[in-house]
Design a protein around this motif. Structure first.
Motif, PDB file in Angstrom:
ATOM      1  N   SER A 239      58.673  76.919 -57.809  1.00 46.11           N
ATOM      2  CA  SER A 239      57.409  76.429 -58.023  1.00 46.11           C
ATOM      3  C   SER A 239      56.346  77.392 -58.757  1.00 46.11           C
ATOM      4  O   SER A 239      56.379  78.637 -58.446  1.00 46.11           O
ATOM      5  N   PRO A 240      55.637  76.815 -59.742  1.00 50.31           N
ATOM      6  CA  PRO A 240      54.748  77.907 -60.542  1.00 50.31           C
ATOM      7  C   PRO A 240      53.525  78.506 -59.726  1.00 50.31           C
ATOM      8  O   PRO A 240      53.066  79.322 -60.033  1.00 50.31           O
ATOM      9  N   ILE A 241      53.498  77.796 -58.496  1.00 50.46           N
ATOM     10  CA  ILE A 241      52.216  78.325 -57.661  1.00 50.46           C
ATOM     11  C   ILE A 241      52.778  79.477 -56.562  1.00 50.46           C
ATOM     12  O   ILE A 241      52.020  80.084 -55.960  1.00 50.46           O
ATOM     13  N   VAL A 242      54.010  79.697 -56.634  1.00 55.15           N
ATOM     14  CA  VAL A 242      54.435  80.779 -55.614  1.00 55.15           C
ATOM     15  C   VAL A 242      53.999  82.186 -56.303  1.00 55.15           C
ATOM     16  O   VAL A 242      53.856  82.529 -57.282  1.00 55.15           O
ATOM     17  N   GLY A 243      53.316  82.772 -55.291  1.00 55.23           N
ATOM     18  CA  GLY A 243      52.803  84.282 -55.761  1.00 55.23           C
ATOM     19  C   GLY A 243      51.383  84.124 -56.037  1.00 55.23           C
ATOM     20  O   GLY A 243      50.690  85.189 -56.263  1.00 55.23           O
ATOM     21  N   THR A 244      50.985  82.769 -56.077  1.00 56.10           N
ATOM     22  CA  THR A 244      49.560  82.768 -56.589  1.00 56.10           C
ATOM     23  C   THR A 244      48.469  82.749 -55.191  1.00 56.10           C
ATOM     24  O   THR A 244      49.020  82.263 -54.167  1.00 56.10           O
ATOM     25  N   THR A 245      47.100  82.625 -55.377  1.00 61.43           N
ATOM     26  CA  THR A 245      46.426  82.350 -54.277  1.00 61.43           C
ATOM     27  C   THR A 245      46.043  80.915 -54.122  1.00 61.43           C
ATOM     28  O   THR A 245      46.243  80.236 -55.094  1.00 61.43           O
ATOM     29  N   VAL A 246      45.598  80.686 -52.857  1.00 63.80           N
ATOM     30  CA  VAL A 246      45.257  78.993 -52.874  1.00 63.80           C
ATOM     31  C   VAL A 246      44.051  78.814 -54.069  1.00 63.80           C
ATOM     32  O   VAL A 246      44.514  77.859 -54.431  1.00 63.80           O
ATOM     33  N   ALA A 247      43.135  79.658 -53.976  1.00 66.87           N
ATOM     34  CA  ALA A 247      42.096  79.414 -55.110  1.00 66.87           C
ATOM     35  C   ALA A 247      42.708  79.159 -56.522  1.00 66.87           C
ATOM     36  O   ALA A 247      42.499  78.166 -57.081  1.00 66.87           O
ATOM     37  N   ASP A 248      43.778  79.976 -56.843  1.00 58.78           N
ATOM     38  CA  ASP A 248      44.366  79.752 -58.136  1.00 58.78           C
ATOM     39  C   ASP A 248      45.277  78.627 -58.127  1.00 58.78           C
ATOM     40  O   ASP A 248      45.285  77.983 -59.277  1.00 58.78           O
ATOM     41  N   ALA A 249      45.764  78.551 -57.245  1.00 57.86           N
ATOM     42  CA  ALA A 249      46.789  77.162 -57.044  1.00 57.86           C
ATOM     43  C   ALA A 249      46.116  76.000 -57.383  1.00 57.86           C
ATOM     44  O   ALA A 249      46.515  75.172 -58.236  1.00 57.86           O
ATOM     45  N   ILE A 250      44.761  75.794 -56.818  1.00 57.11           N
ATOM     46  CA  ILE A 250      44.187  74.651 -57.058  1.00 57.11           C
ATOM     47  C   ILE A 250      43.476  74.499 -58.502  1.00 57.11           C
ATOM     48  O   ILE A 250      43.623  73.509 -59.028  1.00 57.11           O
ATOM     49  N   ASP A 251      43.154  75.671 -58.910  1.00 55.54           N
ATOM     50  CA  ASP A 251      42.845  75.725 -60.431  1.00 55.54           C
ATOM     51  C   ASP A 251      43.840  75.256 -61.416  1.00 55.54           C
ATOM     52  O   ASP A 251      43.884  74.661 -62.418  1.00 55.54           O
ATOM     53  N   HIS A 252      45.251  75.680 -61.069  1.00 52.60           N
ATOM     54  CA  HIS A 252      46.276  75.785 -61.714  1.00 52.60           C
ATOM     55  C   HIS A 252      46.772  74.312 -61.932  1.00 52.60           C
ATOM     56  O   HIS A 252      47.196  74.136 -62.962  1.00 52.60           O
ATOM     57  N   VAL A 253      46.808  73.582 -60.846  1.00 56.21           N
ATOM     58  CA  VAL A 253      47.515  72.355 -60.952  1.00 56.21           C
ATOM     59  C   VAL A 253      46.709  71.318 -61.717  1.00 56.21           C
ATOM     60  O   VAL A 253      47.448  70.323 -61.951  1.00 56.21           O
ATOM     61  N   GLU A 254      45.385  71.599 -61.798  1.00 56.66           N
ATOM     62  CA  GLU A 254      44.626  70.823 -62.755  1.00 56.66           C
ATOM     63  C   GLU A 254      44.491  69.193 -62.103  1.00 56.66           C
ATOM     64  O   GLU A 254      44.731  68.489 -63.063  1.00 56.66           O
ATOM     65  N   PHE A 255      44.454  69.025 -60.936  1.00 55.41           N
ATOM     66  CA  PHE A 255      44.078  67.511 -60.514  1.00 55.41           C
ATOM     67  C   PHE A 255      43.481  67.542 -59.291  1.00 55.41           C
ATOM     68  O   PHE A 255      43.301  68.786 -58.711  1.00 55.41           O
ATOM     69  N   ASP A 256      42.918  66.488 -58.812  1.00 53.15           N
ATOM     70  CA  ASP A 256      41.892  66.151 -57.801  1.00 53.15           C
ATOM     71  C   ASP A 256      42.632  66.419 -56.210  1.00 53.15           C
ATOM     72  O   ASP A 256      43.421  65.469 -55.888  1.00 53.15           O
ATOM     73  N   ALA A 257      42.925  67.657 -56.024  1.00 54.55           N
ATOM     74  CA  ALA A 257      43.612  67.962 -54.845  1.00 54.55           C
ATOM     75  C   ALA A 257      42.815  69.254 -53.904  1.00 54.55           C
ATOM     76  O   ALA A 257      42.503  70.181 -54.813  1.00 54.55           O
ATOM     77  N   ASP A 258      42.900  69.189 -52.681  1.00 54.97           N
ATOM     78  CA  ASP A 258      42.489  70.311 -51.960  1.00 54.97           C
ATOM     79  C   ASP A 258      43.716  70.721 -50.916  1.00 54.97           C
ATOM     80  O   ASP A 258      44.037  70.095 -50.276  1.00 54.97           O
ATOM     81  N   GLN A 275      41.905  83.261 -50.768  1.00 52.85           N
ATOM     82  CA  GLN A 275      42.551  84.461 -51.251  1.00 52.85           C
ATOM     83  C   GLN A 275      44.152  84.533 -50.470  1.00 52.85           C
ATOM     84  O   GLN A 275      44.632  85.600 -50.635  1.00 52.85           O
ATOM     85  N   LYS A 276      44.460  83.719 -49.785  1.00 55.71           N
ATOM     86  CA  LYS A 276      45.835  83.738 -49.345  1.00 55.71           C
ATOM     87  C   LYS A 276      46.868  83.365 -50.008  1.00 55.71           C
ATOM     88  O   LYS A 276      46.859  82.368 -51.070  1.00 55.71           O
ATOM     89  N   THR A 277      47.834  84.315 -50.287  1.00 60.18           N
ATOM     90  CA  THR A 277      49.196  84.072 -51.267  1.00 60.18           C
ATOM     91  C   THR A 277      49.918  82.976 -50.687  1.00 60.18           C
ATOM     92  O   THR A 277      50.617  83.135 -49.742  1.00 60.18           O
ATOM     93  N   ILE A 278      50.341  82.169 -51.653  1.00 56.82           N
ATOM     94  CA  ILE A 278      51.326  80.942 -51.464  1.00 56.82           C
ATOM     95  C   ILE A 278      52.697  81.860 -51.572  1.00 56.82           C
ATOM     96  O   ILE A 278      53.243  82.218 -52.568  1.00 56.82           O
ATOM     97  N   ARG A 279      53.791  81.404 -50.794  1.00 59.15           N
ATOM     98  CA  ARG A 279      54.951  81.979 -50.732  1.00 59.15           C
ATOM     99  C   ARG A 279      55.989  80.588 -50.638  1.00 59.15           C
ATOM    100  O   ARG A 279      55.596  79.414 -50.217  1.00 59.15           O
ATOM    101  N   GLU A 280      57.140  80.908 -51.053  1.00 55.67           N
ATOM    102  CA  GLU A 280      58.341  79.723 -51.085  1.00 55.67           C
ATOM    103  C   GLU A 280      58.367  79.431 -49.734  1.00 55.67           C
ATOM    104  O   GLU A 280      58.209  80.213 -48.773  1.00 55.67           O
ATOM    105  N   GLY A 281      58.737  78.166 -49.365  1.00 53.09           N
ATOM    106  CA  GLY A 281      58.684  77.580 -48.083  1.00 53.09           C
ATOM    107  C   GLY A 281      57.649  77.501 -47.278  1.00 53.09           C
ATOM    108  O   GLY A 281      57.671  76.574 -46.343  1.00 53.09           O
ATOM    109  N   ASP A 282      56.344  77.849 -47.906  1.00 55.93           N
ATOM    110  CA  ASP A 282      55.201  77.469 -47.105  1.00 55.93           C
ATOM    111  C   ASP A 282      54.730  75.920 -47.085  1.00 55.93           C
ATOM    112  O   ASP A 282      55.201  75.257 -48.027  1.00 55.93           O
ATOM    113  N   LEU A 283      54.520  75.454 -45.972  1.00 51.04           N
ATOM    114  CA  LEU A 283      54.110  74.124 -45.861  1.00 51.04           C
ATOM    115  C   LEU A 283      52.517  73.837 -46.173  1.00 51.04           C
ATOM    116  O   LEU A 283      51.644  74.430 -45.497  1.00 51.04           O
TER     117      LEU A 283
END
Length: 627
Positions: A239-258, A275-283
């Motif tokens: 997943s491209p959001i692995v290693g990004t923070t939650v805030a960056d992930a929300i901006d990265h995916v570019e759709f209406d989701a929290d 600012q929590k970093t997303i890891r592989e396998g996170d729910l």
């Protein structure tokens, strides 16, 4: 006259549609009156610059300002909340006792503290009483609002409408000697009748007309019907959001989701998680619609895992305090007129809005762009410390009491003594006291004590100074205590009443209404004014309806040879007891969302009550003051 009627028409449209905030509409009215009244322009409204800005120096405006500060001082001591907890102990799980406690506290208190902050203080108390007593909050919150309106008619200071009506009556007394400024307990005897009759109605008939909009077993997920907007997904290895923070992930995916929560190794993280970093396998627990979730799956970004169905699934087991709460947006909140996006609400409070109610509509998607209005109720998820910060902020009413509220209980005696002084120095008949003392002591000079009679504006301002001096309020808190939109509303509409009088508009309308005297007795005409004022207040503010209706009512009374003061009282009572809609009176807006009400609920319960009190009030006015 036609120009003034045109301005009134513009004002009514703006008040009803809320295209502009009501205080901005009031300032627009003031500007139009002055521009069109200037000698070098049109001179069509007969309003000079001094008259146009007279609302700011009006004793009514200054008195309301002072009373709002005094009410804030009382709330800072926690005395109302303490009484609320005592009534919760009394009420238990018996609905009749819950109603009696709600009405018995909010009604009498509203006679001495402005009824708007009383309801703001008691909404979380009553909500907790309902939930602990296995009762739907819908059964108690409308009675809370209505009872505060009854109580507001016990004294001059119970509501800003009474203070404004007193000021208008004093201004009209130069032409009509029968009129005068209200004394502190001018209409208390009728107010008690209204309180008793209204309370009996709510306890016997009213609550039976109220549906249980909010389930007894509260579950916000089901109540707001957001199950289909809540989804659990697992982060894939590539997943491209692995290693990004939650805030960056929300901006990265570019759709209406929290992203509401991150679950990792059976540990659940809620706000602040930006600012929590997303890891592989996170729910990840998301708030997103079905199409958005499908985009996740199609892109191979995330794997669908399931759906949270209840509050418990959204509240981590290791967190003892609640993380889901409702917050009501009152007047004066920075959120009013803003959207969730422009207000940066999430960033300010580390809190996520899952859904919100606005004027009876539940909004679940595309929320970021929706403009927030007074009375909107937001369903918020946040960490307990963020919820505590929200509850301590005057910009919000959190619909549940904090576990350890921070009140200045040691200042209760000071606040009580100050309020007693504010009321007492106005209520005491100094002339009678002076004459009595002069007779007892032989000192004739004591008769001059009548000169000591103090207007409520003076005692209220003195009370503000006393509250700061005794530490009940901090100096900086007095500015936060003022609902500035109410002050600007009063300042803006007072000149409109003056223009209506000076251009002859009130005379014309009074003459037209007076023709009903051909077919109706004076009592019938009085009843018509009560009903008309109640209907108008249901769609515009109560203060605006008083300014518009009082001059017309007095002119009508003069035309039919009736007592003008009786008509002043009818308009005042009708404007202060607006039961038909949730938008006519601010206390109704405060309970609209937390009670889960629909617009029709106010009509169903309020229409019979309005009709009942119209008869009781009109007959009471005739009995006590005569026509």
């Amino acid at each position: 006259m036609l120009v003034v009627f045109g301005i009134i028409a513009i004002a009514l449209v703006l008040f009803i549609t809320e295209w502009l905030p009501i205080d901005v509409t009031a300032i627009l009215i003031m500007v139009l009156l002055m521009v069109l009244g200037a000698d070098g322009v049109v001179n069509a409204t007969e309003i000079s610059t001094a008259e146009g800005t007279s609302g700011f120096s009006s004793s009514a405006t200054i008195t309301v300002l002072a009373m709002l500060i005094l009410s804030s001082g009382i709330s800072q001591t926690g005395v109302v909340q303490i009484l609320g907890r005592k009534m919760a102990t009394f009420a238990g799980d018996d609905l009749d006792k819950q109603l009696l406690a709600t009405i018995g506290i909010s009604g009498p208190i509203s006679g001495f503290i402005n009824n708007t902050p009383v309801v703001a203080i008691l909404v979380p108390v009553v909500s907790d009483i309902a939930h602990k007593g296995k009762t739907s909050p819908s059964k108690l919150l409308i009675p809370l609002s209505y009872a505060s309106m009854f109580g507001g008619m016990l004294t001059l200071i119970g509501t800003s409408t009474n203070i404004l009506a007193s000021d208008v009556s004093a201004r009209l007394s130069t032409e009509y000697p029968e009129l005068h400024q209200f004394s502190m307990f001018e209409f208390t005897k009728l107010g008690i009748v209204v309180l008793v009759v209204g309370s009996i109605y709510l306890m016997t008939i009213g609550h039976r007309l109220l549906p249980e909009r909010v389930p007894v077993e509260e579950d916000y997920v089901q109540e707001y019907a957001i199950e289909e907007y809540l989804t659990e997904v697992v982060v894939d290895e590539d997943s491209p959001i692995v290693g990004t923070t939650v805030a960056d992930a929300i901006d990265h995916v570019e759709f209406d989701a929290d992203i509401l929560q991150v679950v990792r190794d059976d540990e659940e993280f809620i706000e602040p998680i930006a600012q929590k970093t997303i890891r592989e396998g996170d729910l990840l627990r998301l708030r997103a619609d079905r199409d958005t979730v499908q985009q996740f799956v199609d892109r191979g970004t995330l794997t669908l895992a399931g759906n949270p169905r209840t509050d418990e699934e959204l509240e981590p087991d290791e967190v003892a305090d609640r993380t889901l709460v409702e917050i009501v947006v009152p007047r004066g909140s920075f959120l009013v007129g803003e959207s969730l996006e422009t207000s940066t609400f999430r960033q300010r409070y580390d809190a996520t809005v899952l859904a919100f109610r606005s004027r009876g509509e539940t909004v679940r998607d595309h929320m970021e762009e929706r403009r927030i209005r007074v009375g909107d109720t937001l369903l918020v998820q946040a960490a307990p410390d963020s919820i505590d910060r929200l509850s301590q902020n005057d910009d919000f009413i959190v619909a549940h009491e904090p576990e350890e509220p921070d009140y200045r209980t040691e200042k209760i005696p000071h606040a009580a003594a100050i309020m007693a002084g504010v009321v007492g120095f106005v209520a005491v008949p100094w002339g009678t006291v002076g004459t009595t003392l002069a007779g007892l002591t032989g000192v004739a000079a004591l008769e001059s004590m009548s000169a000591l009679s103090l207007p409520i504006m003076v005692t209220a301002l003195a009370g503000v100074v006393a509250m700061v001096a005794t530490g009940v309020l901090k100096p900086t808190e007095i500015y936060d205590a003022v609902e500035w939109d109410v002050i600007f509303l009063l300042a803006g509409i007072i000149p409109l009443g003056i223009a209506l009088e000076q251009t002859g508009g009130a005379d014309l309308l009074g003459s037209l209404v007076a023709t009903t005297g051909t077919y109706l007795p004076a009592l019938g005409v009085l009843w018509v004014f009560y009903l008309a004022t109640g209907l108008i207040t249901g769609v515009i503010s109560n203060n605006a309806s008083v300014v518009l209706m009082l001059p017309v009512a007095v002119q009508t009374a003069d035309q039919i040879g009736a007592n003008p003061f009786a008509f002043v009282l009818a308009v005042t009572f009708a404007a202060s007891t607006a039961f038909l809609t949730p938008v006519g009176y601010q206390t109704n807006l405060f309970v609209y969302g937390p009670g889960g009400y629909k617009f029709t609920d106010f009509v169903r319960v309020g229409a019979p009550l309005q009709l009942l009190l119209s008869i009781v009030t009109v007959l009471g006015i005739n009995f006590f003051w005569g026509l």
